[in-house]
Motif scaffolding. Structure first.
Motif, mmCIF file in Angstrom:
data_model
loop_
_atom_site.group_PDB
_atom_site.id
_atom_site.type_symbol
_atom_site.label_atom_id
_atom_site.label_comp_id
_atom_site.label_asym_id
_atom_site.label_seq_id
_atom_site.Cartn_x
_atom_site.Cartn_y
_atom_site.Cartn_z
ATOM 1 N N LEU A 186 10.578 49.929 60.726
ATOM 2 C CA LEU A 186 9.198 50.163 60.281
ATOM 3 C C LEU A 186 9.001 49.825 58.816
ATOM 4 O O LEU A 186 7.882 49.551 58.390
ATOM 5 N N GLY A 187 10.072 49.882 58.021
ATOM 6 C CA GLY A 187 9.940 49.569 56.604
ATOM 7 C C GLY A 187 11.227 49.839 55.852
ATOM 8 O O GLY A 187 12.054 50.657 56.271
ATOM 9 N N LEU A 188 11.407 49.125 54.738
ATOM 10 C CA LEU A 188 12.554 49.316 53.852
ATOM 11 C C LEU A 188 12.063 49.580 52.444
ATOM 12 O O LEU A 188 11.017 49.058 52.024
ATOM 13 N N THR A 189 12.833 50.371 51.682
ATOM 14 C CA THR A 189 12.492 50.679 50.295
ATOM 15 C C THR A 189 13.757 50.646 49.453
ATOM 16 O O THR A 189 14.786 51.210 49.837
ATOM 17 N N PRO B 117 24.418 52.560 37.856
ATOM 18 C CA PRO B 117 24.257 51.113 38.037
ATOM 19 C C PRO B 117 24.148 50.711 39.498
ATOM 20 O O PRO B 117 23.891 49.545 39.804
ATOM 21 N N ASP B 118 24.352 51.657 40.412
ATOM 22 C CA ASP B 118 24.295 51.377 41.849
ATOM 23 C C ASP B 118 22.875 51.556 42.377
ATOM 24 O O ASP B 118 22.055 52.256 41.786
ATOM 25 N N TYR B 119 22.606 50.931 43.510
ATOM 26 C CA TYR B 119 21.301 51.075 44.158
ATOM 27 C C TYR B 119 21.498 51.410 45.626
ATOM 28 O O TYR B 119 22.581 51.230 46.198
ATOM 29 N N LYS B 120 20.426 51.905 46.243
ATOM 30 C CA LYS B 120 20.420 52.180 47.674
ATOM 31 C C LYS B 120 19.174 51.540 48.286
ATOM 32 O O LYS B 120 18.163 51.344 47.600
ATOM 33 N N VAL B 121 19.280 51.220 49.559
ATOM 34 C CA VAL B 121 18.132 50.743 50.326
ATOM 35 C C VAL B 121 17.961 51.685 51.509
ATOM 36 O O VAL B 121 18.913 51.966 52.245
ATOM 37 N N VAL B 122 16.739 52.194 51.673
ATOM 38 C CA VAL B 122 16.441 53.163 52.732
ATOM 39 C C VAL B 122 15.550 52.497 53.774
ATOM 40 O O VAL B 122 14.498 51.934 53.440
ATOM 41 N N SER B 123 15.986 52.548 55.017
ATOM 42 C CA SER B 123 15.242 51.956 56.124
ATOM 43 C C SER B 123 14.756 53.060 57.067
ATOM 44 O O SER B 123 15.465 54.043 57.311
ATOM 45 N N ASP C 149 18.037 55.176 57.925
ATOM 46 C CA ASP C 149 19.333 54.557 57.644
ATOM 47 C C ASP C 149 19.410 54.254 56.155
ATOM 48 O O ASP C 149 18.401 53.867 55.529
ATOM 49 N N ILE C 150 20.597 54.400 55.571
ATOM 50 C CA ILE C 150 20.788 54.166 54.137
ATOM 51 C C ILE C 150 21.920 53.170 53.922
ATOM 52 O O ILE C 150 22.997 53.298 54.524
ATOM 53 N N TYR C 151 21.663 52.201 53.061
ATOM 54 C CA TYR C 151 22.702 51.284 52.587
ATOM 55 C C TYR C 151 22.937 51.560 51.108
ATOM 56 O O TYR C 151 21.982 51.700 50.331
#
Length: 406
Positions: free
Chosen positions: A163-166, A175-181, A195-197
């Protein structure tokens, strides 16, 4: 007779030669880092070639993290247009006339056969995706337009149900990042999973239990601010997700006025840690609206500014929809692209407005405004002949120069 010979300079035990001063800086890492921290990103990218030692300092994630609070203002916008048949084209809109220039016109950092578009910007990084691809063939990327570095994210589980990613990136914290789906569950169309990357730990993983949401009304391409991702709903509960604690909460929203069955959200975004919301329920031909800001404790929204675009409409009459009854809603054609806070003072807070063919900078403190940019079309001609009747909404994403590694 006056001598023409120059007197010899007196040597002093306290006098330091220029070469000795340079050597002192070069050989003192603490002093060198302090100097480099106050240089613009454009200079630092060049200085990476000075030596392997300088390269190691400038590319160190901790240096990037310390540099960000020094040079961290939004310097430009990427305006994404979908006029090109194979991939989106971008206008680069310099907000302060001090940027390093347009990093790109088309996104070609990866050989994606479907082309590449931007889906979100977050503190100097861009979340991008395939442009023309079926959902199960879509690739997602995190891209730093300043350093030209990118990473392709692993394939999503059941990508056809996403449905969407942020993108969640806070350079002050890490310095790290995450992507939430957010994706639909198989069991029910109103049940969702997160889901988290993580750029540090790697693959996608499920976070928490399924939750219920009106999937057709919640905008799951969220807004990241102060450690949380915010999803707004046209009606029904709006939500926010604490990324570190992995907790989902309901976000308070202003009441919908009587007589309206859903929200009329004109803008929802973030700048310098502040979450902004603009809704408009004004009567026809009336342009006043409020710029609201979320309280830090999530106890509600406060009105920060009251905006009246009557002066803008008089200066840019092409905003008026001539072939509609003046009493029809949306009599004026305009779009709010961004709320920009470029300093500690409210004097530097402004709106970027899209009116037919142009972008306008509107100062929220004194209501002054000026033309900021003419929207290019196909790279050669402009769109000044665009009018309210063929007004097309566009997408804009903030650009912050950053050394962040991806």
């Amino acid at each position: 007779m006056i001598s023409t010979k120059r007197p010899k300079a007196c040597s002093s035990p306290h006098q330091t030669s220029p070469s000795l001063s340079v050597a002192t800086v070069v050989n003192n890492d603490d002093l060198l880092v302090q100097i480099l921290l106050h240089l613009p990103v454009k200079s630092l990218l060049k200085f990476k070639c000075v030596s392997k030692h300088w390269l190691s300092i400038i590319t160190n994630p901790q240096f990037s993290r310390r540099h960000y609070p020094v040079i961290n203002s939004v310097c430009a916008l990427f305006v994404q247009k979908f006029s090109h048949p194979r991939q989106p084209e971008f206008d680069f809109v310099d907000l302060h006339s001090n940027s390093s220039g347009a990093p790109f016109r088309f996104l070609t950092f990866s050989k994606d056969p479907s082309g590449i578009k931007i889906t979100q910007s977050c503190n100097g990084l861009l979340l991008c995706s395939s442009y023309r691809a079926n959902s199960y063939k879509t690739w997602y990327y995190v891209y730093n337009p300043t350093t030209k570095q990118f990473s392709a994210l692993p394939r999503l589980r059941k990508a056809s149900r996403v449905l969407g990613l942020t993108l969640a990136f806070d350079p002050w914290k890490s310095p790290d990042y995450k992507v939430v789906s957010v994706r639909k569950c198989d069991t029910s169309r109103h049940r969702c999973l997160i889901d988290i990357y993580s750029s540090r730990s790697g693959p996608w993983r499920v976070s928490g239990n399924p939750f219920t949401a009106a999937t057709g009304n919640v905008k799951f391409n969220g807004v990241y601010s102060n450690g949380a991702i915010h999803w707004i709903s046209d009606y029904g509960p709006s939500l926010y997700f604490d990324v570190d604690k992995e907790q989902l909460n309901q976000m308070p929203m202003p009441p919908i006025p009587d007589g309206w069955d859903r929200r009329r959200v004109m803008y929802f975004g973030e700048c310098r840690g502040h979450l902004h919301l603009i809704e408009n329920y004004s009567p026809p031909r009336d342009t006043p609206f409020d710029v609201c800001e979320m309280k830090k404790d999530y106890s509600g929204w406060v009105v920060k500014y009251r905006v009246d675009l009557d002066g803008v409409a008089k200066s840019f009459p092409e905003m008026a929809r001539r072939y509609l009854d003046p009493f029809v809603l949306n009599y004026y054609s305009f779009q709010i692209l961004s709320v920009i806070e470029s300093g500690e003072s409210d004097d530097y807070t402004f709106l970027v407005l899209h009116v037919p063919g142009k972008l306008i900078r509107y100062n929220l403190t004194d209501d002054s405004f000026k033309r900021l940019h003419v929207i290019g079309h196909g790279g050669d001609t402009d769109m000044e002949d665009e009018n309210a009747e063929n007004f097309t909404l566009i997408e804009a994403y903030k650009y912050i120069e950053s050394l962040a590694l991806v």
